[in-house]
Design a protein around this motif. Structure first.
Motif, mmCIF file in Angstrom:
data_model
loop_
_atom_site.group_PDB
_atom_site.id
_atom_site.type_symbol
_atom_site.label_atom_id
_atom_site.label_comp_id
_atom_site.label_asym_id
_atom_site.label_seq_id
_atom_site.Cartn_x
_atom_site.Cartn_y
_atom_site.Cartn_z
ATOM 1 N N ALA A 143 0.834 -1.209 0.000
ATOM 2 C CA ALA A 143 0.000 0.000 0.000
ATOM 3 C C ALA A 143 0.864 1.252 0.000
ATOM 4 C CB ALA A 143 -0.920 0.000 1.221
ATOM 5 N N TRP A 144 1.951 1.237 0.752
ATOM 6 C CA TRP A 144 2.863 2.388 0.811
ATOM 7 C C TRP A 144 3.507 2.634 -0.548
ATOM 8 C CZ3 TRP A 144 8.461 2.207 2.921
ATOM 9 C CH2 TRP A 144 8.983 3.503 2.991
ATOM 10 N N LEU A 145 4.009 1.568 -1.194
ATOM 11 C CA LEU A 145 4.636 1.723 -2.510
ATOM 12 C C LEU A 145 3.624 2.223 -3.544
ATOM 13 C CD1 LEU A 145 6.810 -1.535 -2.658
ATOM 14 C CD2 LEU A 145 7.641 0.816 -2.423
ATOM 15 N N THR A 146 2.426 1.651 -3.525
ATOM 16 C CA THR A 146 1.407 2.038 -4.502
ATOM 17 C C THR A 146 0.963 3.477 -4.300
ATOM 18 O OG1 THR A 146 0.634 -0.264 -4.531
ATOM 19 C CG2 THR A 146 -0.821 1.408 -5.480
ATOM 20 N N ALA A 147 0.748 3.884 -3.040
ATOM 21 C CA ALA A 147 0.337 5.263 -2.758
ATOM 22 C C ALA A 147 1.449 6.239 -3.109
ATOM 23 C CB ALA A 147 -0.047 5.404 -1.290
ATOM 24 N N SER A 148 2.693 5.881 -2.846
ATOM 25 C CA SER A 148 3.817 6.765 -3.169
ATOM 26 C C SER A 148 3.947 6.955 -4.671
ATOM 27 C CB SER A 148 5.124 6.191 -2.599
ATOM 28 O OG SER A 148 5.066 6.084 -1.196
ATOM 29 N N GLY A 149 3.607 5.917 -5.435
ATOM 30 C CA GLY A 149 3.685 6.025 -6.888
ATOM 31 C C GLY A 149 2.685 6.994 -7.477
ATOM 32 N N GLN A 150 1.648 7.364 -6.697
ATOM 33 C CA GLN A 150 0.648 8.308 -7.180
ATOM 34 C C GLN A 150 1.065 9.761 -6.972
ATOM 35 O OE1 GLN A 150 -2.973 7.209 -5.169
ATOM 36 N NE2 GLN A 150 -3.165 5.246 -6.238
ATOM 37 N N ASP A 151 2.132 9.979 -6.205
ATOM 38 C CA ASP A 151 2.619 11.336 -5.979
ATOM 39 C C ASP A 151 3.333 11.869 -7.218
ATOM 40 O OD1 ASP A 151 1.666 11.157 -3.405
ATOM 41 O OD2 ASP A 151 3.605 10.593 -2.542
ATOM 42 N N ILE A 152 3.339 13.180 -7.351
ATOM 43 C CA ILE A 152 4.084 13.810 -8.440
ATOM 44 C C ILE A 152 5.572 13.557 -8.237
ATOM 45 C CG2 ILE A 152 4.632 15.988 -9.586
ATOM 46 C CD1 ILE A 152 1.921 17.028 -8.704
ATOM 47 N N ASN A 153 6.246 13.084 -9.288
ATOM 48 C CA ASN A 153 7.673 12.720 -9.234
ATOM 49 C C ASN A 153 7.944 11.618 -8.208
ATOM 50 O OD1 ASN A 153 8.362 14.719 -11.161
ATOM 51 N ND2 ASN A 153 8.466 16.278 -9.548
ATOM 52 N N GLY A 154 6.917 10.832 -7.913
ATOM 53 C CA GLY A 154 7.086 9.731 -6.975
ATOM 54 C C GLY A 154 7.776 8.541 -7.622
ATOM 55 N N ARG A 310 -9.684 9.796 3.002
ATOM 56 C CA ARG A 310 -9.153 10.440 1.807
ATOM 57 C C ARG A 310 -7.644 10.314 1.662
ATOM 58 N NH1 ARG A 310 -10.818 16.449 3.876
ATOM 59 N NH2 ARG A 310 -9.028 16.881 5.211
ATOM 60 N N ASP A 311 -6.959 9.748 2.642
ATOM 61 C CA ASP A 311 -5.526 9.516 2.501
ATOM 62 C C ASP A 311 -5.311 8.229 1.707
ATOM 63 O OD1 ASP A 311 -2.661 9.862 3.182
ATOM 64 O OD2 ASP A 311 -2.986 7.988 4.279
ATOM 65 N N PRO A 312 -4.603 8.274 0.572
ATOM 66 C CA PRO A 312 -4.460 7.083 -0.279
ATOM 67 C C PRO A 312 -3.831 5.895 0.432
ATOM 68 C CG PRO A 312 -3.779 9.055 -1.462
ATOM 69 C CD PRO A 312 -3.975 9.468 -0.041
#
Length: 387
Positions: A143-154, A310-312
């Motif tokens: 979940a942490w990796l997937t949510a981080s990938g949604q960030d800009i320049n993540g 609402r927190d991914p």
């Protein structure tokens, strides 16, 4: 960052930790888990006494141990559920790293206890199954990796989560532990789907899973034996599946009576993998439906509360934890009624087993922490601000 963008609701800073925890926790989920644990002790009084007598132990040896492990699980539930999502993330990453290292060490230092799969470390007085502790930490990391990938320049979170999943599944398959491997793969698929994966990728993964199952059937005698036993039209009445099937049929709607069941005297795993057969024989379909309803309460309540989050990371992690908890219960009961091939998977909080019940406690503690009501508000607040 979320509070900077959307703002926050005032919190009661001076409120003590325990009252704040009680006010924000999902009490329905917590109550359902406590009832499941109580049912597990009740069934343990029936199912484990014959085993203790066969092993020359005190009649309530396994029940006492289960109560001790259950106390540790309840402490984990209350302790972990008081953490913030950030603290849960740190705990999950650390737990995953330790359990994955232990999983790697299994071929050299593990044992199979005569069951054909090297899944445990034996310490004489107790044993530990690393794969049980791996699952909650794995869900948090994915979940942490997937949510981080949604960030800009993540980072490329989805690719990293896929690579990590394949690595974990391969290590589990080499034990062999195909049940846990499939559960881990399912958890990754749920998180990946909820995060917005294209359907073509999901279909591709299903096809690859089928191909992997085909290869495992032809390459693993342990796997092939279980599949053949499931597909055969004739069930050996002296096999575990035969004893479980007979017990469920004998139980009927209301059961044969407390302490009157016979399957616990003949079924080697009556206190673990086939505990639901003991419940069905002595207490009937009524108790089985109650158990199913309790698991449904945990899963459905958690998913409903997560729709407001609402927190991914919190949303993805909570969804993954809820789904693997419910699916593990479904697999265990599905095996007992011969809807699924034997997996060697316990029924959370009900089956006997230290690793199983403590890991389930950690899982539920993380899930309760993710579904707590937080002062940041709910998903609907975003739409209200735009009016």
């Amino acid at each position: 960052m979320t509070e900077m963008v959307y703002g926050s609701m005032p919190s009661r800073v001076s409120e003590p930790v325990i009252p704040r925890w009680w006010r924000t926790i999902d009490k329905w989920t917590l109550t359902a888990v406590l009832v499941l644990f109580a049912i597990g002790l009740l069934l343990g009084l029936a199912a484990s006494v014959p085993l203790a007598e066969r092993n020359g132990l005190d009649p309530y040896y396994y029940v006492t141990r289960q109560a001790f492990f259950g106390g540790m699980a309840l402490a984990a539930i209350f302790g972990v559920s008081m953490m913030s999502p950030a603290m849960v993330r740190r705990l999950g990453v650390l737990g995953f790293a330790v359990s994955f290292f232990a999983l790697i060490m299994l071929p050299m230092f593990g044992t199979d206890f005569g069951k054909g799969a090297v899944r445990w470390f034996s310490f004489g007085f107790a044993s530990v199954q690393p794969s049980e502790f791996l699952k909650p930490g794995f869900m948090i990391v994915i979940a942490w990796l997937t949510a981080s990938g949604q960030d800009i320049n993540g980072p490329p979170g989805k690719f990293l989560s896929f690579a990590l999943t394949v690595t974990v599944v391969l290590f589990l398959a080499f034990q062999p532990d195909f049940g846990q491997a499939m559960l881990v793969l399912f958890g990754w698929g749920v998180i990946y789907f909820v995060s917005g994966a294209p359907m073509i990728l999901i279909v591709t993964m299903m096809a690859l899973t089928g191909a992997g199952g085909f290869a495992a059937y032809h390459g693993s005698e342990h796997f092939a034996r279980r599949i053949d036993g499931f597909l055969t039209s004739d069930v050996d009445p002296r096999s575990q599946m035969g004893y479980a099937t007979s017990a469920i049929q004998e139980g009927g709607f209301f059961g044969v009576g407390v302490g009157e069941g016979q399957v616990k005297w003949t079924l080697p795993d009556a206190h673990t993998d086939f505990i639901i057969a003991v419940a069905a024989e002595e207490y009937g379909l009524v108790l089985v439906l109650i158990i199913i309803a309790l698991y449904a309460v945990v899963v459905v309540r958690s998913l409903v509360r997560l729709t407001r989050e609402r927190d991914p990371f919190t949303r993805l992690a909570g969804t993954g934890l809820a789904c693997i908890f419910g699916v593990q219960a479904m697999i265990n009961m599905g095996v007992a009624v011969r809807l699924l091939p034997a997996k060697g998977m316990t029924l959370p909080f009900v089956s006997y087993g230290g690793s199983s019940v403590i890991a389930a406690g950690i899982t539920v503690g993380m899930l309760l922490a993710m579904t707590r009501t937080r002062p940041q508000g709910q998903m609907s607040d975003i739409f209200k601000r735009g009016r």
